[in-house]
Design a protein around this motif. Structure first.
Motif, PDB file in Angstrom:
ATOM      1  N   ASN A  15       0.832  -1.241  -0.152  1.00 43.97           N
ATOM      2  CA  ASN A  15      -0.129  -0.231  -0.003  1.00 43.97           C
ATOM      3  C   ASN A  15       0.796   1.356  -0.033  1.00 43.97           C
ATOM      4  OD1 ASN A  15      -2.573  -1.485   0.056  1.00 43.97           O
ATOM      5  ND2 ASN A  15      -2.409  -1.599   2.136  1.00 43.97           N
ATOM      6  N   SER A  16       2.214   1.198  -0.062  1.00 42.71           N
ATOM      7  CA  SER A  16       3.019   2.452   0.082  1.00 42.71           C
ATOM      8  C   SER A  16       2.849   3.094  -1.046  1.00 42.71           C
ATOM      9  CB  SER A  16       4.583   1.818   0.348  1.00 42.71           C
ATOM     10  OG  SER A  16       4.898   1.111  -0.611  1.00 42.71           O
ATOM     11  N   ASN A  17       2.545   2.637  -2.269  1.00 38.26           N
ATOM     12  CA  ASN A  17       2.632   3.299  -3.605  1.00 38.26           C
ATOM     13  C   ASN A  17       1.151   3.846  -3.802  1.00 38.26           C
ATOM     14  OD1 ASN A  17       1.365   0.961  -4.036  1.00 38.26           O
ATOM     15  ND2 ASN A  17       2.275   0.448  -6.023  1.00 38.26           N
ATOM     16  N   ARG A  18       0.156   3.642  -2.832  1.00 34.55           N
ATOM     17  CA  ARG A  18      -1.150   3.964  -2.838  1.00 34.55           C
ATOM     18  C   ARG A  18      -1.524   5.465  -2.046  1.00 34.55           C
ATOM     19  NH1 ARG A  18      -3.866  -1.661  -3.422  1.00 34.55           N
ATOM     20  NH2 ARG A  18      -2.761  -2.346  -5.237  1.00 34.55           N
ATOM     21  N   ASP A  19      -0.339   5.977  -1.544  1.00 38.21           N
ATOM     22  CA  ASP A  19      -0.613   7.082  -0.748  1.00 38.21           C
ATOM     23  C   ASP A  19      -0.730   8.476  -1.595  1.00 38.21           C
ATOM     24  OD1 ASP A  19      -0.368   5.529   1.693  1.00 38.21           O
ATOM     25  OD2 ASP A  19       1.885   6.002   1.623  1.00 38.21           O
ATOM     26  N   CYS A  20      -1.843   8.644  -1.871  1.00 35.53           N
ATOM     27  CA  CYS A  20      -2.112   9.592  -2.844  1.00 35.53           C
ATOM     28  C   CYS A  20      -2.638  10.748  -2.087  1.00 35.53           C
ATOM     29  CB  CYS A  20      -3.443   9.283  -3.937  1.00 35.53           C
ATOM     30  SG  CYS A  20      -3.134   7.831  -4.714  1.00 35.53           S
ATOM     31  N   PRO A  21      -2.414  12.052  -2.696  1.00 36.88           N
ATOM     32  CA  PRO A  21      -2.728  13.366  -1.936  1.00 36.88           C
ATOM     33  C   PRO A  21      -4.256  13.448  -1.770  1.00 36.88           C
ATOM     34  CG  PRO A  21      -1.295  13.884  -4.050  1.00 36.88           C
ATOM     35  CD  PRO A  21      -1.668  12.367  -4.035  1.00 36.88           C
ATOM     36  N   GLY A  60      -8.015  14.096  -1.947  1.00 36.22           N
ATOM     37  CA  GLY A  60      -8.864  14.427  -3.080  1.00 36.22           C
ATOM     38  C   GLY A  60      -8.484  13.488  -4.622  1.00 36.22           C
ATOM     39  N   GLN A  61      -7.449  12.588  -4.538  1.00 31.07           N
ATOM     40  CA  GLN A  61      -7.038  11.867  -5.554  1.00 31.07           C
ATOM     41  C   GLN A  61      -7.141  10.408  -5.131  1.00 31.07           C
ATOM     42  OE1 GLN A  61      -3.204  12.769  -7.270  1.00 31.07           O
ATOM     43  NE2 GLN A  61      -4.031  14.685  -8.062  1.00 31.07           N
ATOM     44  N   THR A  62      -7.482   9.732  -6.145  1.00 31.21           N
ATOM     45  CA  THR A  62      -7.579   8.015  -5.767  1.00 31.21           C
ATOM     46  C   THR A  62      -6.482   7.296  -6.794  1.00 31.21           C
ATOM     47  OG1 THR A  62      -9.025   7.707  -7.602  1.00 31.21           O
ATOM     48  CG2 THR A  62      -9.943   8.269  -5.198  1.00 31.21           C
ATOM     49  N   TRP A  63      -6.166   6.092  -5.980  1.00 33.77           N
ATOM     50  CA  TRP A  63      -5.165   5.281  -6.713  1.00 33.77           C
ATOM     51  C   TRP A  63      -5.984   4.582  -7.933  1.00 33.77           C
ATOM     52  CZ3 TRP A  63      -0.370   4.678  -7.144  1.00 33.77           C
ATOM     53  CH2 TRP A  63       0.183   3.355  -7.889  1.00 33.77           C
ATOM     54  N   SER A  64      -5.489   4.602  -9.058  1.00 32.11           N
ATOM     55  CA  SER A  64      -5.674   3.779 -10.369  1.00 32.11           C
ATOM     56  C   SER A  64      -5.019   2.639 -10.496  1.00 32.11           C
ATOM     57  CB  SER A  64      -5.441   4.824 -11.615  1.00 32.11           C
ATOM     58  OG  SER A  64      -5.718   4.033 -12.824  1.00 32.11           O
ATOM     59  N   GLN A  65      -5.618   1.413 -10.238  1.00 32.47           N
ATOM     60  CA  GLN A  65      -4.714   0.149 -10.347  1.00 32.47           C
ATOM     61  C   GLN A  65      -4.356  -0.157 -11.780  1.00 32.47           C
ATOM     62  OE1 GLN A  65      -4.177  -1.723  -7.795  1.00 32.47           O
ATOM     63  NE2 GLN A  65      -3.027  -3.335  -8.943  1.00 32.47           N
ATOM     64  N   ALA A  66      -5.358   0.250 -12.721  1.00 34.46           N
ATOM     65  CA  ALA A  66      -4.699   0.206 -14.179  1.00 34.46           C
ATOM     66  C   ALA A  66      -3.610   1.166 -14.568  1.00 34.46           C
ATOM     67  CB  ALA A  66      -6.165   0.586 -14.981  1.00 34.46           C
ATOM     68  N   HIS A  67      -3.515   2.089 -13.944  1.00 34.15           N
ATOM     69  CA  HIS A  67      -2.399   3.107 -14.497  1.00 34.15           C
ATOM     70  C   HIS A  67      -1.111   3.044 -13.499  1.00 34.15           C
ATOM     71  CE1 HIS A  67      -6.060   5.105 -16.742  1.00 34.15           C
ATOM     72  NE2 HIS A  67      -5.495   4.405 -17.680  1.00 34.15           N
TER      73      HIS A  67
END
Length: 78
Positions: free
Chosen positions: A59-65, A67-74
């Motif tokens: 989950n460390s690469n999913r720490d988004c600012p 108002g933004q969400t993590w895109s699994q596809a991109h």
């Protein structure tokens, strides 16, 4: 190789040379077997580490600012 050949017997490796002139030093060296065992241990540990890292959900690469969400596809935040 069940029994160790005598020094003057033909070498078991098939070289045609006497055992004393071919593989006796390799067979008598305790360093060779220790290095092999250490090498295999390192390979096994690295294999387990790579397998575990590929199976875990990092989950460390999913720490988004905010108002933004993590895109699994991109694989980045949107």
């Amino acid at each position: 190789m069940a029994d160790k050949p005598d020094r003057n017997d033909p070498c078991y490796c098939g070289s045609g040379r006497k055992y004393k002139n071919c593989c006796i030093e390799k067979d008598d060296s305790p360093l060779t077997s220790k290095l092999w065992m250490v090498g295999m241990g390192i390979v096994i540990i690295l294999g387990i580490w790579f397998l575990a890292s590929s199976l875990t959900d990092d989950n460390s690469n999913r720490d988004c600012p905010p108002g933004q969400t993590w895109s699994q596809a991109h694989q980045h935040c949107h």
